[in-house]
Design a protein around this motif. Structure first.
Motif, PDB file in Angstrom:
ATOM      1  N   UNK A 195       0.836  -1.194   0.000  1.00 54.80           N
ATOM      2  CA  UNK A 195       0.000   0.000   0.000  1.00 54.80           C
ATOM      3  C   UNK A 195       0.874   1.249   0.000  1.00 54.80           C
ATOM      4  N   UNK A 196       0.656   2.118  -0.987  1.00 56.41           N
ATOM      5  CA  UNK A 196       1.495   3.312  -1.114  1.00 56.41           C
ATOM      6  C   UNK A 196       0.697   4.608  -1.015  1.00 56.41           C
ATOM      7  N   UNK A 197      -0.612   4.530  -0.786  1.00 59.75           N
ATOM      8  CA  UNK A 197      -1.392   5.747  -0.640  1.00 59.75           C
ATOM      9  C   UNK A 197      -2.871   5.459  -0.492  1.00 59.75           C
ATOM     10  N   UNK A 198      -3.609   6.467  -0.042  1.00 59.32           N
ATOM     11  CA  UNK A 198      -5.048   6.352   0.200  1.00 59.32           C
ATOM     12  C   UNK A 198      -5.737   7.578  -0.390  1.00 59.32           C
ATOM     13  N   UNK A 199      -6.861   7.356  -1.070  1.00 56.90           N
ATOM     14  CA  UNK A 199      -7.693   8.440  -1.593  1.00 56.90           C
ATOM     15  C   UNK A 199      -9.026   8.437  -0.840  1.00 56.90           C
ATOM     16  N   UNK A 200      -9.457   9.597  -0.376  1.00 52.17           N
ATOM     17  CA  UNK A 200     -10.705   9.737   0.371  1.00 52.17           C
ATOM     18  C   UNK A 200     -11.630  10.705  -0.376  1.00 52.17           C
ATOM     19  N   UNK A 201     -12.911  10.349  -0.467  1.00 55.58           N
ATOM     20  CA  UNK A 201     -13.872  11.224  -1.153  1.00 55.58           C
ATOM     21  C   UNK A 201     -14.655  12.128  -0.203  1.00 55.58           C
ATOM     22  N   UNK A 216      -5.617   2.656  11.096  1.00 51.88           N
ATOM     23  CA  UNK A 216      -4.962   1.340  11.143  1.00 51.88           C
ATOM     24  C   UNK A 216      -4.021   1.150   9.964  1.00 51.88           C
ATOM     25  N   UNK A 217      -4.453   1.556   8.777  1.00 51.17           N
ATOM     26  CA  UNK A 217      -3.644   1.348   7.578  1.00 51.17           C
ATOM     27  C   UNK A 217      -2.379   2.205   7.569  1.00 51.17           C
ATOM     28  N   UNK A 218      -2.401   3.323   8.269  1.00 48.65           N
ATOM     29  CA  UNK A 218      -1.232   4.218   8.279  1.00 48.65           C
ATOM     30  C   UNK A 218      -0.384   4.065   9.540  1.00 48.65           C
ATOM     31  N   UNK A 219      -0.823   3.227  10.465  1.00 51.97           N
ATOM     32  CA  UNK A 219      -0.121   3.114  11.746  1.00 51.97           C
ATOM     33  C   UNK A 219       1.341   2.724  11.568  1.00 51.97           C
ATOM     34  N   UNK A 220       1.600   1.754  10.710  1.00 49.91           N
ATOM     35  CA  UNK A 220       2.968   1.279  10.493  1.00 49.91           C
ATOM     36  C   UNK A 220       3.449   1.546   9.073  1.00 49.91           C
ATOM     37  N   UNK A 221       2.804   2.520   8.396  1.00 49.13           N
ATOM     38  CA  UNK A 221       3.182   2.880   7.041  1.00 49.13           C
ATOM     39  C   UNK A 221       3.321   4.395   6.940  1.00 49.13           C
ATOM     40  N   UNK A 222       4.361   4.843   6.314  1.00 51.62           N
ATOM     41  CA  UNK A 222       4.519   6.271   6.053  1.00 51.62           C
ATOM     42  C   UNK A 222       4.044   6.534   4.629  1.00 51.62           C
ATOM     43  N   UNK A 223       2.727   6.727   4.478  1.00 51.70           N
ATOM     44  CA  UNK A 223       2.126   6.878   3.156  1.00 51.70           C
ATOM     45  C   UNK A 223       1.230   8.104   3.136  1.00 51.70           C
ATOM     46  N   UNK A 224       1.058   8.720   1.959  1.00 48.61           N
ATOM     47  CA  UNK A 224       0.170   9.880   1.869  1.00 48.61           C
ATOM     48  C   UNK A 224      -1.304   9.464   1.907  1.00 48.61           C
ATOM     49  N   UNK A 225      -2.097  10.317   2.525  1.00 50.49           N
ATOM     50  CA  UNK A 225      -3.548  10.149   2.542  1.00 50.49           C
ATOM     51  C   UNK A 225      -4.147  11.422   1.959  1.00 50.49           C
ATOM     52  N   UNK A 226      -4.746  11.306   0.782  1.00 52.51           N
ATOM     53  CA  UNK A 226      -5.314  12.451   0.071  1.00 52.51           C
ATOM     54  C   UNK A 226      -6.811  12.523   0.336  1.00 52.51           C
ATOM     55  N   UNK A 227      -7.315  13.730   0.525  1.00 56.84           N
ATOM     56  CA  UNK A 227      -8.741  13.879   0.751  1.00 56.84           C
ATOM     57  C   UNK A 227      -9.141  15.324   0.943  1.00 56.84           C
ATOM     58  N   UNK A 228     -10.440  15.556   1.174  1.00 58.25           N
ATOM     59  CA  UNK A 228     -10.928  16.934   1.313  1.00 58.25           C
ATOM     60  C   UNK A 228     -10.409  17.593   2.586  1.00 58.25           C
ATOM     61  N   UNK A 229     -10.409  18.906   2.566  1.00 54.45           N
ATOM     62  CA  UNK A 229      -9.944  19.696   3.711  1.00 54.45           C
ATOM     63  C   UNK A 229     -11.071  19.762   4.736  1.00 54.45           C
ATOM     64  N   UNK A 230     -11.104  18.768   5.612  1.00 57.60           N
ATOM     65  CA  UNK A 230     -12.166  18.673   6.612  1.00 57.60           C
ATOM     66  C   UNK A 230     -11.564  18.096   7.881  1.00 57.60           C
ATOM     67  N   UNK A 231     -11.613  18.874   8.958  1.00 63.72           N
ATOM     68  CA  UNK A 231     -11.003  18.435  10.211  1.00 63.72           C
ATOM     69  C   UNK A 231     -11.693  17.216  10.806  1.00 63.72           C
ATOM     70  N   UNK A 232     -12.873  16.887  10.286  1.00 61.80           N
ATOM     71  CA  UNK A 232     -13.574  15.704  10.776  1.00 61.80           C
ATOM     72  C   UNK A 232     -12.912  14.412  10.315  1.00 61.80           C
TER      73      UNK A 232
END
Length: 260
Positions: free
Chosen positions: A48-54, A66-82
């Motif tokens: 796994x090298x990245x995550x896209x969020x809608x 969980x998926x990023x706990x032991x991975x240094x990967x980018x997570x892309x998604x909307x600007x929402x503090x939630x």
């Protein structure tokens, strides 16, 4: 070349897994459940090298931590503090290069105010769209936060994409949506034919997705709010509703579906 596979999650979600021929790198779209993603990565020997969020709903974001706990990967998604865990915020004006493919980010509010979609045409003849809960096959997402005007505007953005665009939405709602579509347009033979096809697919436990925009133009009433058959049906169902433009037709149609 990008390969796209469905990872079923919960009762009717799909988490989309993207991988490429030349490496073991992969991305997931809207991982609400980390456990099914991990199992798919192990089975397919992918990294796994990245995550896209809608958007921010939990069934699309719950697996991020969980998926990023032991991975240094980018997570892309909307600007929402939630949304906890986003590393790269997107506002719908930029492009994003991942897995050697450039995605355009589309702002698609309606279902939620923060909703975005990801569009790419990696081979210049096989465009793909990850639209979360904005567009479903034969339907659309509920208007939890946005307005009918906003959702109609978002649909207009999707309508402008190439008609051969493959549509990867996030839920297996197709049969239920087709039942409503048949009620709206009982004389639309394309809906009946497609419903029979989807019944066969689901009997084999196969996804009805991806769809295509070309198909949606013929069977999705929310893509057909400018058609006389849909307008007439909405007028008959809600004779007192204001229906002076596409957005008002869209809103009355969505209200009808909410109580269908």
């Amino acid at each position: 070349m990008i390969h796209i596979q469905a990872i079923p999650a919960f009762q009717d979600n799909y988490i989309w897994l993207l991988s490429e021929d030349c490496s073991q790198q992969s991305l997931v779209v809207d991982p609400g459940d980390a456990s099914v993603v991990e199992k798919a990565l192990d089975r397919l020997d992918l990294e796994l090298s990245g995550i896209l969020i809608t958007h921010h709903h939990w069934d699309h974001t719950n697996g991020i931590e969980t998926l990023t706990k032991n991975r240094s990967i980018p997570v892309y998604g909307p600007d929402n503090s939630a949304i906890s865990g986003i590393t790269h915020t997107l506002d719908g004006t930029e492009t994003l290069a991942v897995l050697g493919t450039e995605f355009s980010i589309l702002k698609t509010p309606g279902h939620t105010l923060d909703h975005i979609a990801y569009f790419a045409n990696p081979d210049q003849d096989d465009p793909i769209l990850f639209c979360g809960d904005t567009l479903f096959s034969a339907g659309c997402g509920r208007l939890f936060e946005g307005t009918a005007e906003q959702m109609q505007s978002s649909f207009n953005k999707l309508r402008a994409l190439p008609e051969n665009t493959r549509v990867y939405c996030a839920h297996e709602y197709t049969l239920a949506n087709l039942a409503f579509a048949q009620t709206v347009e009982p004389d639309n033979h394309s809906i009946k034919e497609y419903r029979n096809k989807v019944i066969r697919l689901r009997e084999q436990n196969r996804p009805s997705l991806p769809s295509s925009l070309k198909l949606e133009f013929t069977i999705n009433p929310f893509m057909r709010t400018d058609q006389n058959s849909v307008i007439t049906a909405v007028k008959e169902h809600a004779p007192n509703a204001p229906l002076s433009n596409d957005s008002e037709v869209f809103g009355a149609l969505r209200h009808w579906k909410d109580h269908f």
